[in-house]
Design a protein around this motif. Structure first.
Motif, PDB file in Angstrom:
ATOM      1  N   ALA B 497     -15.602 -60.907 -18.353  1.00  0.00           N
ATOM      2  CA  ALA B 497     -15.094 -60.813 -16.981  1.00  0.00           C
ATOM      3  C   ALA B 497     -15.953 -61.647 -16.037  1.00  0.00           C
ATOM      4  CB  ALA B 497     -15.073 -59.343 -16.541  1.00  0.00           C
ATOM      5  N   ARG B 498     -17.269 -61.558 -16.252  1.00  0.00           N
ATOM      6  CA  ARG B 498     -18.179 -62.353 -15.411  1.00  0.00           C
ATOM      7  C   ARG B 498     -17.889 -63.853 -15.580  1.00  0.00           C
ATOM      8  NH1 ARG B 498     -23.957 -62.460 -17.807  1.00  0.00           N
ATOM      9  NH2 ARG B 498     -22.861 -63.988 -19.093  1.00  0.00           N
ATOM     10  N   ASP B 499     -17.730 -64.276 -16.838  1.00  0.00           N
ATOM     11  CA  ASP B 499     -17.483 -65.698 -17.082  1.00  0.00           C
ATOM     12  C   ASP B 499     -16.143 -66.138 -16.503  1.00  0.00           C
ATOM     13  OD1 ASP B 499     -19.910 -65.693 -18.264  1.00  0.00           O
ATOM     14  OD2 ASP B 499     -19.182 -65.865 -20.345  1.00  0.00           O
ATOM     15  N   ALA B 500     -15.155 -65.244 -16.560  1.00  0.00           N
ATOM     16  CA  ALA B 500     -13.856 -65.578 -15.973  1.00  0.00           C
ATOM     17  C   ALA B 500     -13.994 -65.716 -14.458  1.00  0.00           C
ATOM     18  CB  ALA B 500     -12.829 -64.499 -16.319  1.00  0.00           C
ATOM     19  N   LEU B 501     -14.813 -64.881 -13.873  1.00  0.00           N
ATOM     20  CA  LEU B 501     -15.043 -64.986 -12.428  1.00  0.00           C
ATOM     21  C   LEU B 501     -15.784 -66.287 -12.106  1.00  0.00           C
ATOM     22  CD1 LEU B 501     -14.852 -63.534  -9.626  1.00  0.00           C
ATOM     23  CD2 LEU B 501     -17.141 -62.627 -10.099  1.00  0.00           C
ATOM     24  N   PHE B 502     -16.776 -66.615 -12.941  1.00  0.00           N
ATOM     25  CA  PHE B 502     -17.529 -67.863 -12.734  1.00  0.00           C
ATOM     26  C   PHE B 502     -16.585 -69.072 -12.735  1.00  0.00           C
ATOM     27  CE2 PHE B 502     -21.890 -66.301 -14.586  1.00  0.00           C
ATOM     28  CZ  PHE B 502     -22.057 -65.495 -13.471  1.00  0.00           C
ATOM     29  N   GLU B 503     -15.594 -69.046 -13.654  1.00  0.00           N
ATOM     30  CA  GLU B 503     -14.621 -70.148 -13.727  1.00  0.00           C
ATOM     31  C   GLU B 503     -13.964 -70.367 -12.367  1.00  0.00           C
ATOM     32  OE1 GLU B 503     -13.498 -72.133 -16.169  1.00  0.00           O
ATOM     33  OE2 GLU B 503     -14.655 -71.354 -17.878  1.00  0.00           O
ATOM     34  N   ARG B 504     -13.657 -69.230 -11.696  1.00  0.00           N
ATOM     35  CA  ARG B 504     -12.955 -69.326 -10.429  1.00  0.00           C
ATOM     36  C   ARG B 504     -13.888 -69.690  -9.278  1.00  0.00           C
ATOM     37  NH1 ARG B 504      -8.259 -66.150 -10.797  1.00  0.00           N
ATOM     38  NH2 ARG B 504      -7.833 -66.856  -8.685  1.00  0.00           N
ATOM     39  N   VAL B 505     -15.113 -69.247  -9.380  1.00  0.00           N
ATOM     40  CA  VAL B 505     -16.042 -69.421  -8.259  1.00  0.00           C
ATOM     41  C   VAL B 505     -16.737 -70.787  -8.309  1.00  0.00           C
ATOM     42  CG1 VAL B 505     -18.184 -68.526  -7.243  1.00  0.00           C
ATOM     43  CG2 VAL B 505     -16.395 -66.935  -8.002  1.00  0.00           C
ATOM     44  N   ALA B 506     -16.929 -71.316  -9.522  1.00  0.00           N
ATOM     45  CA  ALA B 506     -17.718 -72.544  -9.696  1.00  0.00           C
ATOM     46  C   ALA B 506     -17.242 -73.693  -8.795  1.00  0.00           C
ATOM     47  CB  ALA B 506     -17.726 -72.948 -11.174  1.00  0.00           C
ATOM     48  N   PRO B 507     -15.906 -73.938  -8.742  1.00  0.00           N
ATOM     49  CA  PRO B 507     -15.465 -75.053  -7.901  1.00  0.00           C
ATOM     50  C   PRO B 507     -15.844 -74.851  -6.434  1.00  0.00           C
ATOM     51  CG  PRO B 507     -13.678 -74.305  -9.343  1.00  0.00           C
ATOM     52  CD  PRO B 507     -14.786 -73.325  -9.480  1.00  0.00           C
ATOM     53  N   GLU B 508     -15.824 -73.598  -5.997  1.00  0.00           N
ATOM     54  CA  GLU B 508     -16.162 -73.311  -4.592  1.00  0.00           C
ATOM     55  C   GLU B 508     -17.609 -73.681  -4.297  1.00  0.00           C
ATOM     56  OE1 GLU B 508     -13.906 -71.740  -2.443  1.00  0.00           O
ATOM     57  OE2 GLU B 508     -12.386 -71.843  -4.034  1.00  0.00           O
ATOM     58  N   LEU B 509     -18.451 -73.546  -5.324  1.00  0.00           N
ATOM     59  CA  LEU B 509     -19.872 -73.821  -5.119  1.00  0.00           C
ATOM     60  C   LEU B 509     -20.260 -75.211  -5.619  1.00  0.00           C
ATOM     61  CD1 LEU B 509     -21.345 -70.351  -6.154  1.00  0.00           C
ATOM     62  CD2 LEU B 509     -21.112 -71.261  -3.838  1.00  0.00           C
ATOM     63  N   GLY B 510     -19.268 -75.939  -6.137  1.00  0.00           N
ATOM     64  CA  GLY B 510     -19.521 -77.302  -6.574  1.00  0.00           C
ATOM     65  C   GLY B 510     -20.423 -77.399  -7.789  1.00  0.00           C
ATOM     66  N   VAL B 511     -20.366 -76.396  -8.677  1.00  0.00           N
ATOM     67  CA  VAL B 511     -21.173 -76.437  -9.904  1.00  0.00           C
ATOM     68  C   VAL B 511     -20.268 -76.120 -11.080  1.00  0.00           C
ATOM     69  CG1 VAL B 511     -23.318 -75.781  -8.765  1.00  0.00           C
ATOM     70  CG2 VAL B 511     -21.786 -73.999  -9.660  1.00  0.00           C
ATOM     71  N   GLU B 512     -20.816 -76.268 -12.268  1.00  0.00           N
ATOM     72  CA  GLU B 512     -20.094 -75.869 -13.472  1.00  0.00           C
ATOM     73  C   GLU B 512     -20.229 -74.350 -13.640  1.00  0.00           C
ATOM     74  OE1 GLU B 512     -18.235 -77.765 -15.649  1.00  0.00           O
ATOM     75  OE2 GLU B 512     -18.502 -79.238 -14.032  1.00  0.00           O
ATOM     76  N   PRO B 513     -19.218 -73.704 -14.232  1.00  0.00           N
ATOM     77  CA  PRO B 513     -19.322 -72.246 -14.432  1.00  0.00           C
ATOM     78  C   PRO B 513     -20.605 -71.835 -15.157  1.00  0.00           C
ATOM     79  CG  PRO B 513     -17.120 -73.001 -15.003  1.00  0.00           C
ATOM     80  CD  PRO B 513     -17.931 -74.235 -14.708  1.00  0.00           C
ATOM     81  N   GLU B 515     -23.422 -72.927 -14.913  1.00  0.00           N
ATOM     82  CA  GLU B 515     -24.633 -73.027 -14.091  1.00  0.00           C
ATOM     83  C   GLU B 515     -24.793 -71.827 -13.159  1.00  0.00           C
ATOM     84  OE1 GLU B 515     -25.411 -77.623 -13.189  1.00  0.00           O
ATOM     85  OE2 GLU B 515     -23.364 -76.989 -12.719  1.00  0.00           O
ATOM     86  N   LEU B 516     -23.828 -70.905 -13.229  1.00  0.00           N
ATOM     87  CA  LEU B 516     -23.866 -69.752 -12.317  1.00  0.00           C
ATOM     88  C   LEU B 516     -24.556 -68.545 -12.956  1.00  0.00           C
ATOM     89  CD1 LEU B 516     -20.293 -69.866 -10.739  1.00  0.00           C
ATOM     90  CD2 LEU B 516     -22.484 -70.476  -9.655  1.00  0.00           C
ATOM     91  N   GLU B 517     -25.016 -67.692 -12.093  1.00  0.00           N
ATOM     92  CA  GLU B 517     -25.538 -66.397 -12.554  1.00  0.00           C
ATOM     93  C   GLU B 517     -25.079 -65.323 -11.572  1.00  0.00           C
ATOM     94  OE1 GLU B 517     -29.807 -66.516 -12.477  1.00  0.00           O
ATOM     95  OE2 GLU B 517     -29.909 -66.725 -10.303  1.00  0.00           O
ATOM     96  N   ALA B 518     -24.954 -64.087 -12.090  1.00  0.00           N
ATOM     97  CA  ALA B 518     -24.638 -62.936 -11.232  1.00  0.00           C
ATOM     98  C   ALA B 518     -25.906 -62.103 -11.171  1.00  0.00           C
ATOM     99  CB  ALA B 518     -23.499 -62.118 -11.823  1.00  0.00           C
ATOM    100  N   ARG B 519     -26.456 -61.958  -9.969  1.00  0.00           N
ATOM    101  CA  ARG B 519     -27.763 -61.321  -9.863  1.00  0.00           C
ATOM    102  C   ARG B 519     -27.921 -60.736  -8.464  1.00  0.00           C
ATOM    103  NH1 ARG B 519     -33.025 -62.222 -11.997  1.00  0.00           N
ATOM    104  NH2 ARG B 519     -32.160 -63.511 -13.642  1.00  0.00           N
ATOM    105  N   ASP B 520     -28.506 -59.584  -8.394  1.00  0.00           N
ATOM    106  CA  ASP B 520     -28.825 -58.959  -7.099  1.00  0.00           C
ATOM    107  C   ASP B 520     -27.629 -58.922  -6.151  1.00  0.00           C
ATOM    108  OD1 ASP B 520     -31.391 -58.828  -8.098  1.00  0.00           O
ATOM    109  OD2 ASP B 520     -31.956 -60.754  -7.214  1.00  0.00           O
ATOM    110  N   GLY B 521     -26.444 -58.678  -6.690  1.00  0.00           N
ATOM    111  CA  GLY B 521     -25.263 -58.553  -5.835  1.00  0.00           C
ATOM    112  C   GLY B 521     -24.750 -59.884  -5.323  1.00  0.00           C
ATOM    113  N   ARG B 522     -25.152 -60.940  -6.021  1.00  0.00           N
ATOM    114  CA  ARG B 522     -24.679 -62.278  -5.621  1.00  0.00           C
ATOM    115  C   ARG B 522     -24.216 -63.071  -6.841  1.00  0.00           C
ATOM    116  NH1 ARG B 522     -26.009 -64.736  -1.020  1.00  0.00           N
ATOM    117  NH2 ARG B 522     -26.446 -66.738  -2.009  1.00  0.00           N
ATOM    118  N   VAL B 523     -23.350 -64.038  -6.575  1.00  0.00           N
ATOM    119  CA  VAL B 523     -23.025 -65.037  -7.587  1.00  0.00           C
ATOM    120  C   VAL B 523     -23.606 -66.342  -7.070  1.00  0.00           C
ATOM    121  CG1 VAL B 523     -21.187 -66.312  -8.764  1.00  0.00           C
ATOM    122  CG2 VAL B 523     -20.945 -63.848  -8.339  1.00  0.00           C
ATOM    123  N   GLN B 524     -24.480 -66.961  -7.850  1.00  0.00           N
ATOM    124  CA  GLN B 524     -25.242 -68.099  -7.317  1.00  0.00           C
ATOM    125  C   GLN B 524     -25.595 -69.090  -8.424  1.00  0.00           C
ATOM    126  OE1 GLN B 524     -28.248 -65.476  -5.820  1.00  0.00           O
ATOM    127  NE2 GLN B 524     -29.552 -65.665  -7.630  1.00  0.00           N
TER     128      GLN B 524
END
Lengths: 211, 716, 325
Positions: B497-513, B515-524
């Motif tokens: 589920a996290r990775d599926a969310l990363f797929e959607r969020v990555a373009p918004e942050l201009g990174v590859e999925p 390269e993201l992490e979910a930590r301390d209540g943030r996706v970054q």
């Protein structure tokens, strides 16, 4: 009327002194008024009522509320709470006054609800576990049971919480040994006594005004 | 299986393995938690079960007409083929009555007329006299065994055993059954939510998809609540014929008689050894009874898989008792008692300290030598072994003798097949659904910890949903398999589920999925936390659709991925005092050193270990199902003479969990059974060490202690 | 439970009028800790239950004519915490403390403790007070580990469960009853009897009588009870011994020793008392008393261990009393 009463199906060969006037129809419970109640003295002067074996409406004071419930004399306080008032926090486990799962406060003292007839409880203050706190507003004892994980399956837990609450009111500064004897009327099957010991002593500290 | 699913390194964990308060604690301590027994439905009927009054009989007459005619009785279910029915044990189910009040249902049981023709029951399991065929297991050859006994410096022998005990769940077996809109709704007290409905399809005359099982909380199972049972089918039948909800939970006397027990065991054991402590051979003859069936040889010699030559002969004694069911670590406590007691007797026979004997001559015969060698000194340190130890028989003057006793235990604990769905909603809320149940283990808490850890959220942000067969199928809770199964399944689901969310969020942050992490209540972005967004903002990217991913724990793959494994080993040492003038045993201290791989929830894991130890103290000193030796009826189907330990009797308990490198990397291993295996053995050994004689039979009550002292010439 | 009528009279006279003349018709309800369970077990199936809870005169502890008067409806808790009971009668307070269940202390009463029915499992399972199954005496070859080792030559082999009775008897207490023919009193030991038929009861109480109170003389005797309990929580003792004696110039006089949980009644042990009479209550004498106490014991097939427990109970009760200030 007295004659009619005497003919009611009941116990042959036993005298049946009944209660005559001043009682509304169907309310045979007036002889069961609270001790020391305002009208109690006047009523007590009347001949005693014999009720049952069928259902009679009684009034119970539970968690500060007045609850009407219709019971046969053979119904226990525990079964009245669980089956008729949907207060299921008090559990039925041994049903013979050994395990403590049905513990309630009876005029502030711990008692096995399975071993008290519901009619006996008329005129007394009953507090069940539901009356001690809510999930959003836990009592100190409840909070400490959660904090020290003094529960597993949780089926004995309400009885322990009530027993512990009563115990600490009377014994605010127990030693560990005293505390465990003070809870000698309750059993747990999952084996949560280690957490419970910590919970009892911690709750005692908090109730004494500690942090 | 994605490599990313592996548990995060220890130093990167936020909630995994931490002390997190049990999530359903507040509901349980306030009486709000609803168990099957607590479900009240409109117009509900109360059902009571009629059990046989005799242990061995044939029903010659069965007449329910008087009960049927009672006002308030709505239906009676009768066991098929009741006429001529053979009764095998007291309490055997004959019928069930549904009535408008519990009192009327109970009264009706007394108005059912049953006549019996009595037979002679088999009641005695203390000798193999009534045993079946001898089943023989030989390591090496019989000749080698006999030669070893001839060559040995010393032959140590003894008789050991344990009485039948019951599961004694505080919430009895049973359920509330309600037909509504053609479907069957069942509030069950069960260890097996996902499969509970399977056995009810015929009675309900419904396909499985129309049977809805609910078990939000359950009051203890310990292996006895895996099926729906005959009384469960009776309740469904009564609900069906009356068209009303029916509550049927067994009364305490039936719960104790018919709803599960642990078999008795008895054994004659001989150990051949040399004066230096070397163990040469083992010879045992054991028998036991699980009622009409249910006795297999316990592991003998327990844990000593590499002791050869050895011969083990076993007989099953079929008695007229309620049938055995899996009792927390089935037969392990029996085998552990027989073996550890025989070993301690062997050490005493050559005058060797028990700890020295176990370390130098026992652990190498097991498959867990390394673990025991690490754990035993820790346990010894915890209980100040060296300060207290003495050879057999406390010579201190006075009636109170003190002693120490050791036991080793082992368990598998591989997680079971399990599925879990993790759903992330656009508003940031998260739920995890799993068709598992919580026996007190802390299933909800474990699911929330795993998902919270994976998504970088605190546990109170995760909503665990369990206890319905509508949720993804999960295994029965038995054999310490639950936490492994559900933690692996929820980890896999949460990672997906996290990775599926990363797929959607990555373009918004201009990174590859990746390269993201979910930590301390943030996706970054990893290493660049400024490039990120709050968890809620990230979930908002989902738009209007929630996201659900399924995780599936298939044990071999999950093990390969390092999520779970099997093989827990532990040791326990007990310190007891025995009053040799009264036979009263008091537990002073009791320590357990336990390995269980990676710990998901430290608080509930510790509670499990304490719970096992305490349950063990209870069966070691108090619990015994007592049957009349002539008519076979159970005499203590209550909590007055079926005695459980209370808080005052369990001594000072200490637990040490083996954590950190070499343990953590094994993944999650089940913990429910291991700590309940050794207490009987450890306490038996401590009593022998204290008072100088072996109290062979468990529970070690004053009558047995006094008898052993008298036979050993040690009575004052 | 079978159905029954319920009455809650406010005076003793009313209560007695409501009671039947035969056992089985009515039961007196005090704290309910035994009666309610007994009715569930159908040990007794009365047509009417008469509650004494509103009869205030049955409650409380007071001093009266050189004796302590204890109302029958006084709950165990206030009784055992009463400073006079603790000071003068440790034999009574310690026996109750051993029970360790606040839920019982709050409800169970002094009268109920004396009138409670035996815990024998055969009795409780419906085989009757004499434990008979189709002519078989079940206590003979059955599970008798908790049964009597004294007074068991008749059909009754249960043990009397009262924790207070041995102490009361050792202290020369009297029990006071009220019935339709008025009040009567008797020495506590005369209250208990061994039933010889199933319909009989274990006490001298008539079906339409009520225990009103117990009086215990304040005679300054040392007294103690020792119970063998293998639990620190709610549970029955395996054996108990209560002793009372005066100590004059280091010598015990006027000795009374009574055993509990060993016979169908509280069991007077005159041989043990005699062994102490006129002797110093030291360890050696206490051991001799314990041995004397069990000389007449007749254990059943599985309860021989109780003789050892009685020896210890007697010895330790004597030494506890001797050590009192």
């Amino acid at each position: 009327m007295a004659n009619d009463e005497a003919k009611r199906p009941g116990v042959e060969g036993l005298s049946r002194r009944t209660f005559l006037k001043s009682v509304g129809a169907g309310s045979v419970g007036a002889g069961l008024l609270p001790r020391g109640g305002e009208s109690g003295a006047a009523q007590a002067a009347e001949a005693p009522a014999v009720v049952g074996p069928g259902e009679t409406s009684i009034t119970l004071s539970i968690n500060g509320e007045t609850r009407e419930v219709s019971v046969e004399p053979r119904v226990t306080l525990l079964d009245a709470l669980r089956n008729r008032l949907d207060l299921t926090g008090s559990k039925k486990v041994c049903d013979e006054g050994t395990c403590g799962a049905c513990t309630v406060l009876y005029d502030g003292e711990p008692a096995y609800a399975c071993s008290i007839l519901a009619m006996e409880a008329e005129g007394h203050e009953i507090t069940t576990v539901e009356g001690l706190g809510t999930p959003d507003e836990l009592s100190a004892v409840q909070e400490c049971f959660v904090k020290h994980d003094a529960l597993q399956c949780g089926f004995c837990t309400p009885g322990f919480v009530v027993a512990c609450t009563a115990y600490l009111r009377e014994n605010p500064e127990p030693t560990p040994e005293e505390a465990q004897r003070g809870l000698g009327g309750n059993y747990c099957r999952c084996g949560t006594y280690a957490g419970m010991r910590e919970a009892v002593l911690d709750a005692a500290r908090i109730l004494r005004g500690g942090e | 299986m994605p490599e990313a699913a592996a548990w995060p390194p220890q130093d990167e964990r936020s909630v995994l393995g931490k002390k997190i308060p049990r999530l359903d604690g507040p509901d349980k301590v306030t009486g709000r938690a609803k168990y099957a027994f607590d479900i009240n439905r409109p117009d509900m009927l109360y059902a009571k079960v009629l059990g046989a009054k005799h242990a061995a009989a044939t029903v010659t007459e069965f007449d329910p007409s008087e009960a049927e005619a009672m006002e308030g009785v709505e239906a009676i279910w009768v066991q098929p083929d009741i006429d001529g029915k053979t009764i095998h044990y007291s309490g055997q189910v004959l019928a069930a009555v549904a009535a408008v009040t519990e009192e009327i249902a109970e009264e009706a049981l007394h108005r059912i007329h049953v006549a019996y023709e009595l037979r002679d029951p088999v009641t005695d399991d203390t000798t193999p006299e009534h045993g079946g065929n001898v089943d023989e297991d030989v390591r090496g050859s019989i000749e080698d065994v006999e030669q070893a006994f001839e060559d040995a410096d010393v032959v140590s022998s003894g008789h050991y055993g344990c009485a039948t005990i019951t599961h004694c769940c505080l919430e009895p077996h049973g359920h509330v059954a309600e037909f509504r809109d053609g479907d069957l709704h069942i509030w069950a007290s069960t260890q097996n939510v996902s499969r509970y409905g399977q056995g009810l399809t015929d009675t309900a005359e419904l396909p499985q998809d129309r049977i809805h099982v609910i078990c939000e909380h359950m009051g203890g199972g310990f292996g006895s609540k895996l099926g729906d049972d005959i009384w469960g089918r009776a309740a469904v039948h009564l609900a069906k014929v009356t068209g009303k909800p029916v509550k049927l939970l067994l009364d305490r006397d039936l719960e104790q008689q018919i709803a599960g027990s642990r078999p008795s065991s008895h054994a004659d054991v001989e150990i051949a050894l040399n004066n230096d402590g070397e163990i040469l051979a083992w010879r045992s003859h054991d028998w036991g009874s699980g009622g009409q069936g249910g006795y297999n040889r316990p592991h003998l010699p327990y844990t000593l898989s590499n002791l050869s030559p050895a011969v083990m002969r076993t007989q099953r004694v079929a008695t007229n008792r309620g049938s055995a069911r899996a009792w927390r670590a089935p037969l392990h406590p029996n085998g552990c008692l027989i073996t550890m007691a025989a070993l301690e007797d062997a050490a005493a026979a050559i005058g060797m300290d028990a700890l020295e004997f176990f370390l130098n001559h026992v652990v190498d015969l097991t498959n867990n030598a390394e673990a025991y060698r690490e754990e035993l000194p820790i346990a010894a340190e915890m209980i100040s072994y060296q300060d207290k130890a003495h050879l057999r028989g406390d010579e201190t003057p006075g009636p109170v003798k003190r002693g120490l006793g050791i036991a080793l235990h082992q368990w598998g604990g591989m997680g079971h097949n399990s599925n879990a769905d993790v759903t992330i909603h656009p508003d940031g809320s998260v739920e995890v659904a799993c068709g598992t149940q919580d026996l007190g283990t802390g299933s909800r808490t474990v699911l929330a910890i795993v998902v919270g850890e994976t998504l970088g959220l605190p546990v109170d942000r995760v909503h665990p949903k369990i206890g319905r067969n509508a949720y993804p199928i999960s295994g029965a809770s038995g054999g310490s398999t639950t936490i492994g199964g559900i933690s692996a399944a929820s980890r896999l689901a949460a990672v997906a589920a996290r990775d599926a969310l990363f797929e959607r969020v990555a373009p918004e942050l201009g990174v590859e999925p990746g390269e993201l992490e979910a930590r301390d209540g943030r996706v970054q972005e990893q290493g660049n936390p400024e490039n990120g967004m709050s968890w809620e903002e990230a979930c908002g990217v989902l738009g209007v659709d929630s996201l659900t991913e399924r995780g599936e724990c298939v044990p071999p793959q999950a093990a390969q991925a390092g999520l779970i494994s099997a093989g827990a080993a532990g040791c326990q040492i007990a310190d007891v005092s025995v009053d040799v003038e009264t036979g009263v045993v008091k537990l002073n201290e009791f320590v357990c050193v336990q390995d269980c791989g990676l710990i998901v929830s430290m608080e509930t894991a510790r509670s499990q270990v304490f719970g096992g130890m305490i349950m063990g103290v209870s069966y070691a000193l108090y619990e015994e199902a007592i049957y009349d030796p002539v008519n076979g009826v159970m005499l203590n189907p209550d909590l007055e003479f079926y005695r459980l330990a209370s808080m005052a009797e369990v001594g000072d308990l200490k637990v040490h969990m083996m954590t950190g490198p070499r343990y953590d990397e094994r993944g999650v291993i089940g913990l429910g059974e291991p700590p309940v295996i050794g207490p009987g053995a450890a306490i038996s050994n401590a009593i022998a060490n204290a008072c100088g004689v072996r109290v062979g039979m468990m529970p070690m009550t004053p009558d047995r202690v006094i008898q052993a002292l008298a036979e050993g010439g040690k009575l004052a | 439970m079978k159905t029954f009528e319920y009455a809650r009279p406010s005076s003793l006279d009313e209560a007695i009028e409501l009671l039947g003349e035969d056992w089985g018709q009515t039961e007196v309800l005090a704290g309910g800790t035994d009666l309610v369970t007994a009715m569930k077990q159908r040990i007794t199936t009365p047509d009417r239950v008469v509650s004494l809870q509103d009869i205030e005169e049955l409650r409380g502890v007071s001093e009266e004519d050189g004796a302590l008067r204890i109302g029958a409806m006084t709950p165990i808790g206030p009784f055992m915490r009463d400073s006079r009971v603790r000071e003068h009668f440790p034999a009574l307070s310690t026996a109750m403390e051993g029970m360790a269940a606040p839920q019982v202390y709050s409800r169970a009463t002094i009268g109920g403790n004396l009138c409670q029915r035996p815990r024998c499992w055969y009795f409780r399972l419906g085989y009757g007070l004499l434990a008979q199954d189709n002519g078989r005496v079940m206590t003979e070859d059955g599970e008798n580990r908790y049964h009597a080792i004294f007074g068991n030559d008749g059909a009754a082999r249960f043990v009397h469960p009262s924790g207070l009775a041995p102490g009361f008897i050792a202290l020369n207490a009297e029990i006071h009853l009220l019935g339709p023919d008025g009040a009567r009193s008797m020495a506590m030991e005369d209250f208990f009897r061994i039933p010889s038929a199933d319909g009989e009861r274990e006490t001298a109480l008539a079906p339409n009588e009520v225990v009103t109170h117990v009086t215990v003389p304040l005679n300054g005797k040392r007294n103690a009870t020792y119970e063998v309990r293998d639990r620190g929580s709610l549970n029955w003792p395996l054996t108990a011994a209560a002793v009372a004696f005066s100590l004059n110039n280091g010598v015990a006089e006027d000795v009374r020793i009574v055993l509990g949980h060993v016979a169908p009644t509280p069991w007077d042990a005159p041989e043990a008392a005699e062994a102490l009479e006129g002797a110093a209550p030291d360890e050696e004498t206490a051991i001799a008393c314990g041995n004397a106490a069990v000389e007449g014991a007749t254990p059943l097939s599985r309860n021989g261990y109780k003789t050892q427990l009685v020896r210890t109970s007697v010895k330790r009760a004597i030494l506890a009393a001797a050590q009192q200030a």
